[in-house]
Design a protein around this motif. Structure first.
Motif, short mmCIF file in Angstrom:
data_model
loop_
_atom_site.label_atom_id
_atom_site.label_comp_id
_atom_site.label_asym_id
_atom_site.label_seq_id
_atom_site.Cartn_x
_atom_site.Cartn_y
_atom_site.Cartn_z
N ASN A 93 0.80 -1.22 0.00
CA ASN A 93 0.00 0.00 0.00
C ASN A 93 0.84 1.27 0.00
N LYS A 94 2.16 1.18 -0.15
CA LYS A 94 3.02 2.36 -0.20
C LYS A 94 3.79 2.35 -1.51
N PRO A 95 4.06 3.52 -2.07
CA PRO A 95 4.91 3.57 -3.27
C PRO A 95 6.29 2.99 -2.99
N ILE A 96 6.89 2.39 -4.00
CA ILE A 96 8.18 1.73 -3.83
C ILE A 96 9.25 2.73 -3.40
N ALA A 97 9.26 3.91 -4.00
CA ALA A 97 10.27 4.91 -3.65
C ALA A 97 10.14 5.32 -2.19
N PHE A 98 8.91 5.45 -1.71
CA PHE A 98 8.70 5.83 -0.31
C PHE A 98 9.18 4.74 0.64
N ARG A 99 9.01 3.47 0.25
CA ARG A 99 9.49 2.37 1.09
C ARG A 99 11.01 2.41 1.20
N TYR A 100 11.69 2.68 0.12
CA TYR A 100 13.15 2.78 0.17
C TYR A 100 13.60 4.01 0.95
N PHE A 101 12.85 5.08 0.85
CA PHE A 101 13.14 6.28 1.65
C PHE A 101 13.02 5.96 3.14
N LEU A 102 11.98 5.24 3.52
CA LEU A 102 11.82 4.84 4.92
C LEU A 102 12.94 3.90 5.36
N ALA A 103 13.40 3.05 4.45
CA ALA A 103 14.55 2.19 4.78
C ALA A 103 15.80 3.04 5.04
N GLY A 104 15.97 4.11 4.28
CA GLY A 104 17.10 5.01 4.51
C GLY A 104 17.00 5.73 5.84
N LEU A 105 15.79 6.16 6.20
CA LEU A 105 15.59 6.80 7.51
C LEU A 105 15.84 5.81 8.65
N THR A 106 15.42 4.57 8.45
CA THR A 106 15.66 3.54 9.46
C THR A 106 17.16 3.30 9.61
N THR A 107 17.88 3.31 8.50
CA THR A 107 19.33 3.16 8.55
C THR A 107 19.96 4.30 9.34
N ASP A 108 19.48 5.52 9.14
CA ASP A 108 19.98 6.66 9.91
C ASP A 108 19.73 6.48 11.40
N ALA A 109 18.53 6.06 11.75
CA ALA A 109 18.19 5.87 13.17
C ALA A 109 19.07 4.79 13.80
N ILE A 110 19.31 3.72 13.07
CA ILE A 110 20.15 2.64 13.59
C ILE A 110 21.59 3.12 13.77
N LEU A 111 22.10 3.88 12.80
CA LEU A 111 23.47 4.40 12.90
C LEU A 111 23.63 5.36 14.08
N ILE A 112 22.64 6.21 14.29
CA ILE A 112 22.69 7.14 15.43
C ILE A 112 22.66 6.35 16.74
N GLY A 113 21.82 5.33 16.79
CA GLY A 113 21.76 4.49 17.99
C GLY A 113 23.06 3.77 18.26
N ILE A 114 23.71 3.27 17.21
CA ILE A 114 24.99 2.58 17.39
C ILE A 114 26.05 3.55 17.90
N VAL A 115 26.09 4.76 17.34
CA VAL A 115 27.06 5.75 17.79
C VAL A 115 26.83 6.10 19.26
N LEU A 116 25.57 6.28 19.65
CA LEU A 116 25.27 6.60 21.05
C LEU A 116 25.64 5.44 21.97
N LEU A 117 25.40 4.21 21.54
CA LEU A 117 25.79 3.06 22.36
C LEU A 117 27.31 2.97 22.52
#
Length: 106
Positions: A9-33
């Motif tokens: 139910n989401k456009p393909i480009a938007f799904r990949y954009f959300l995957a990029g935002l998730t990658t950012d959140a994970i990277l920030i979490g790893i740096v903080l840990l």
């Protein structure tokens, strides 16, 4: 139409954009840990001394030491915003480009 191509139910480009935002959140979490882990291992019962002399350092709790370390990281991130912001924009933009490329092929 590019936005009409969907997977679920989401456009393909938007799904990949959300995957990029998730990658950012994970990277920030790893740096903080990593920062908190390094601070936890280096805790010796004394707080940071901005002057650098041991005679002026004071005793402090573990939690205040961790908060002080996070404040230092936050100040360094604010100082180096011109490096951090473009690096954080790379994964979502790459996700958009990949998503638009895949949706144009479909």
């Amino acid at each position: 139409m590019v936005a009409a191509v969907t997977n679920g139910n989401k456009p393909i480009a938007f799904r990949y954009f959300l995957a990029g935002l998730t990658t950012d959140a994970i990277l920030i979490g790893i740096v903080l840990l990593i920062v908190l882990g390094a601070a936890a291992l280096s805790y010796e019962g004394r707080c940071f001394n901005p002057i650098g002399l041991d005679t002026f350092s004071s005793d402090c709790s573990f939690m205040s030491y961790l908060l002080q370390e996070l404040l230092i990281v936050l100040l360094l991130a604010i100082y180096a915003w011109w490096i951090i912001i473009p690096l954080l924009l790379l994964p979502p933009l790459a996700g958009l480009i990949i998503g638009y490329y895949k949706s144009s092929k479909a």
